[in-house]
Scaffold this motif. Structure first.
Motif, PDB file in Angstrom:
ATOM      1  N   THR A 120      57.498  44.584  91.884  1.00 39.40           N
ATOM      2  CA  THR A 120      58.360  45.404  92.719  1.00 39.40           C
ATOM      3  C   THR A 120      57.997  46.880  92.552  1.00 39.40           C
ATOM      4  O   THR A 120      57.980  47.645  93.513  1.00 39.40           O
ATOM      5  N   ASP A 130      58.453  41.614  99.331  1.00 44.49           N
ATOM      6  CA  ASP A 130      58.748  41.280  97.936  1.00 44.49           C
ATOM      7  C   ASP A 130      59.196  39.818  97.876  1.00 44.49           C
ATOM      8  O   ASP A 130      59.642  39.257  98.880  1.00 44.49           O
ATOM      9  N   GLU A 131      59.117  39.207  96.708  1.00 42.01           N
ATOM     10  CA  GLU A 131      59.594  37.826  96.492  1.00 42.01           C
ATOM     11  C   GLU A 131      59.011  36.867  97.539  1.00 42.01           C
ATOM     12  O   GLU A 131      59.728  36.051  98.124  1.00 42.01           O
TER      13      GLU A 131
HETATM   14 MG   LIG Z   1      60.492  42.136  91.418  1.00 42.66          MG
END
Ligand SMILES: [Mg+2]
Ligand SMILES: Nc1ncnc2c1ncn2[C@@H]1O[C@H](COP(=O)(O)OP(=O)(O)OP(=O)(O)O)[C@@H](O)[C@H]1O
Length: 805
Positions: free
Chosen positions: A52, A237-238
């Motif tokens: 992140t 992200d993710e």
């Molecule tokens: Mg993260």
């Protein structure tokens, strides 16, 4: 996935205008990901390795070094919380310019696009978004109209299938064409009609948001072109938790080859960790990570291996647990932050004790200045587990917030039941009475309610009295059907009133309300999965009431009766009013600092955060309590016989452990009453998977060890409470007596040394403060203020189910 970049020993030269500091505190692999330009990039790495951070830093770098306009950036996170956090992190780096970026979840991004493009879709831009509740309701109606036997195909089943189809971007026509069996044909049929009605209602469900956006981008190249031109940088992200529809959306937005008018694909960077994929039940597939290089031509992969979040101890525990999952690619994850503290393990008698222990530890950490409340998070597997923590934290005055999920006593069904009890305790409670007037539905509509209310006002009588007038036909303008319904309602209340008058205990009253109103049956017969969880919450409420009755009985038993000081102005112990007072105290949200108060303005210490592990994904806390590590709780009951689900639970455990930075606690309860009847659960298999040398178990053996001094005639302390965990038992004497870990009898002996002002946690009364102490030795007693449970005088000899905090 196979490409591991051979990074130059030296860091890449900073680009013009000195963004060097943006790269300074990154390792070479992170720097590579931040400065990478051109083709698609996948960053795969374990928890806490800075994925992140790479995304946020990359955004800052794009702005500072590559002169990208913020409006050209689209960043996608998995939750709104994560989006807010990322926007914050970027704003901290680049200030207000962050505002022009799109940083959002898939769903909010799609809403934004769809509202803009509503005309293209021939919809009005104020379309409603149906939540799962609305969805289930509509599907129920559709299925009924299509004469589908709800016993054969429950609305819930149909909804899940339709959702799966949407996640796979299958439209009703194709679903119909592909249907190979009766279920699939029925699903396709319902799906088609359901979509028609959604459109008619100018509404979309959650899955539609993604699917319709994809459809639109595919059907209208000029619209796709607009977004392609606009968003030159797409960051996700993710990525391990994307499903097929989301993957396709990313592809459509970024593109894989130049558009018709020659616009190159956007720069795409996705980050993820296959070990943290915890949304398979929503169609998430790690295929998207595994096939990234095939999906996106010229893609490159960067691996990150250094963890910056956790101590070696925490990391070793996480690695050991996740290593048990089959078919995963092993990752190397290391840290140079040192071993740190051992993991603290705690086995409690029951869930109250577990919460009391945790409250005690939090207090101790805060008192010693080792952590502020905002540094601390408590995780549980399912939302209903928050109740015990909330109760104890409120009583102790520990500031906390529950993230996600509705606070237990704020849940609709719990409020409905409490309203019934309030009306039974006090028939003049108009607010509660009007709340339950037509709950469950009994044909007393808004109009009838208004007529009765007007009559009450005109006659200057209470609403309850006006209802009785209605029964006797003294309310003009009330139609006979409503009058009949009101008569039934009043008779029902009278009947329930008799249950109360007969001296029934609160939990029996509650059961009577649930049964005789038809409230429970209605929920049980519903196809809405939300209603199933409502039934669970009500069972939980009955548990609360039963525990309340049990402790009252104990207090009132002959040998203790004289020790109970009755306080003036407090309700009789065990009575309905006493119970309601206790519940209202817990429901009093006003005393809880606002979660958004953050670290400032609330004395600086913030609040403890309570949430499910799913909600915790991507977050980190210096101190983490992982609670309820029992087979059947975590791993969830559902996963016990299913290897795929068990693997997902294990990934969830990996997520939980890796949220912790410095201190990790794992706890379990021998007996848990969260599901109505007390249940004893075995230790979670995940506990066994944590190497023993990493854990410092704090729990007193059933007898003997470590307690009491020798000599004297008083039997030695033997309790089930933690030896060091918020301990507080001391024994003035020696002797020999033991209890089983489950024993709570008053016959066993122990002496608890207390002083005025000490805080204690009692197994039944909850948390309290000592207000006075009298007598010595076997005659020692203490008067303790247990808040809503009242002031109680207790002997300190006997196996007092109480610890000093
Ligand atoms: Mg993260
Ligand atoms: N190079 C670095 N130097 C110092 N701290 C770092 C570095 N990289 C990351 N961190 C810190 O490590 C912690 C974890 O980083 P981050 O949250 O970005 O990891 P993540 O890979 O996204 O984790 P998760 O898999 O849980 O989402 C953060 O506190 C971050 O600031």
């Amino acid at each position: 996935m196979d490409t591991l970049f051979e990074l130059p020993a030296e860091s890449p030269a900073p680009v013009a205008d000195g963004p060097a500091e943006l790269l300074e505190d990154l390792n070479p692999a992170q720097r590579e990901a931040v400065t990478h330009a051109g083709g698609p990039l996948l960053v795969v790495a374990g928890a806490g390795s800075g994925k992140t951070r790479v995304l946020t830093r990359r955004i800052a770098y794009l702005l500072a070094a590559r002169r990208v306009h913020p409006g050209e950036i689209m960043a996608i996170t998995f939750t709104n919380k994560a989006a807010a956090e990322m926007r914050e992190r970027v704003a901290a780096l680049v200030g207000r310019r962050a505002n022009a970026m799109w940083v959002s979840t898939f769903h909010s991004m799609c809403v934004r696009i769809l509202r803009r493009e509503a005309k293209t879709l021939e919809m009005s831009s104020n379309f409603s978004i149906y939540d799962s509740d609305d969805t289930k309701r509509l599907i129920t109606l559709v299925a009924r109209d299509l004469d589908i036997d709800p016993k054969r195909y429950a609305a819930r089943t149909l909804a899940v299938h339709i959702s799966n189809l949407k996640n796979e971007l299958v439209d009703p026509e194709r679903a119909a064409a592909d249907a190979g069996n009766d279920l699939e044909r029925r699903v396709a049929e319902v799906y088609g009609e359901y979509q028609r009605r959604l459109t008619q209602a100018n509404a979309m469900d959650f899955d539609d948001l993604i699917m319709r956006t994809v459809e639109m981008l595919q059907a209208f190249p000029d619209v796709a072109e607009y977004y392609r031109r606009r968003f030159r940088h797409v960051l996700v992200d993710e990525y391990q938790d994307t499903n097929h529809a989301q993957y396709t959306l990313v592809r459509e937005l970024a593109g894989t080859e130049p558009s018709e008018s020659g616009i190159a694909p956007a720069e795409l960077v996705v980050v993820g960790d296959a070990d943290q994929s915890i949304y398979a039940f929503r169609g998430a597939t790690i295929r998207n990570i595994e096939e990234f290089e095939r999906d996106f031509p010229n893609a490159r992969t960067v691996l990150l291996e250094q963890n910056y979040r956790s101590t070696q101890t925490i990391l070793s525990a996480a690695n050991a647990v996740i290593a048990r999952n089959p078919n995963r690619r092993a990752k190397r994850l290391w840290t140079d932050s040192g071993d740190g503290a051992k993991i603290v393990g705690y086995v409690s008698d029951n869930d109250h004790d577990e919460a009391a222990f945790i409250a005690g530890e939090i207090d101790a950490l805060a008192e010693k200045g080792e952590a502020e409340y905002s540094d601390i998070a408590v995780f549980y597997r399912t939302n209903n587990q928050s109740r015990v923590f909330e109760e104890i934290f409120i009583r102790l005055g520990l500031p906390y917030k529950v993230v996600g999920g509705v606070r237990f006593y704020e849940r609709r069904e719990v409020r409905d039941m409490v309203a019934y009890l309030r009306v039974l305790a006090n028939p003049e409670d108009t607010v509660s009475l009007r709340r339950i007037l037509n709950v469950p539905k009994r044909g007393i509509g808004d109009r009838a309610e208004a007529v009765v209310a007007t009559h009450a006002e005109r006659e200057r009588i209470s609403f309850a009295a006006a209802l009785r007038d209605a029964v006797e036909g003294r309310v003009p303008l009330l139609n006979p059907r409503s009058a009949k319904a009101i008569t039934g309602f009043v008779a029902l209340l009278d009947e329930l009133g008799e249950v109360v008058a007969s001296g029934a205990e609160v939990h029996d009253v509650l059961e009577a309300v649930l049964d005789r109103t038809g409230y429970r049956v209605e929920l049980e017969e519903s196809d809405d999965p939300q209603d199933a969880s409502r039934v669970e919450n009500l069972t939980e409420l009955v548990t609360v009431a039963r525990e309340f009755a049990e402790f009252t009985a104990e207090v009132l038993s002959d040998e203790n009766a004289e020790l109970v000081a009755e306080e003036e102005g407090t309700p009789a112990p065990g009575s309905l009013p006493a119970f309601l007072e206790r519940v209202s105290l817990v429901a009093d949200a006003d005393s809880i600092p606002s979660p958004d108060g953050g670290d400032e303005g609330d004395g600086g210490a913030g609040v403890v955060t309570l949430m499910t592990v799913h909600t915790a994904k991507g977050l980190e806390y210096p101190v983490v309590f992982c609670t309820g590590w029992e087979d059947g709780v975590f791993p969830h009951m559902r996963a016990l016989g299913d290897p795929a689900e068990l693997a997902e639970e294990r990934r969830l455990a990996y997520v939980a452990i890796t949220r912790a930075r410095q201190r990790l606690y794992v706890s379990r309860a021998l007996v848990r009453s969260a599901w109505g009847q007390p249940q004893s659960n075995p230790a979670s298999r995940f506990l066994d998977e944590v190497p023993a040398e990493l854990v410092d178990w704090r729990r007193l053996e059933p007898s003997g060890s470590g307690f009491g001094s020798s000599g004297g005639g008083t039997p030695r302390a033997a309790t089930t409470w933690g030896r060091r965990g918020g301990g507080g038992f001391s024994s003035p004497g020696g002797g020999a007596s033991g209890t089983s870990p489950f024993g709570k009898g008053w016959k066993d002996t122990v002496a608890l040394k207390l002083d005025v002002g000490d805080r204690v946690s009692h197994d039944k009364y909850g948390l309290g403060t000592v207000v006075s102490c009298d007598g010595t030795g076997p005659r020692a007693t203490a008067t303790i203020d247990f808040g809503a449970a009242g002031k109680v005088r207790l002997m300190l000899i006997g196996s007092v189910p109480m610890v000093k905090l």
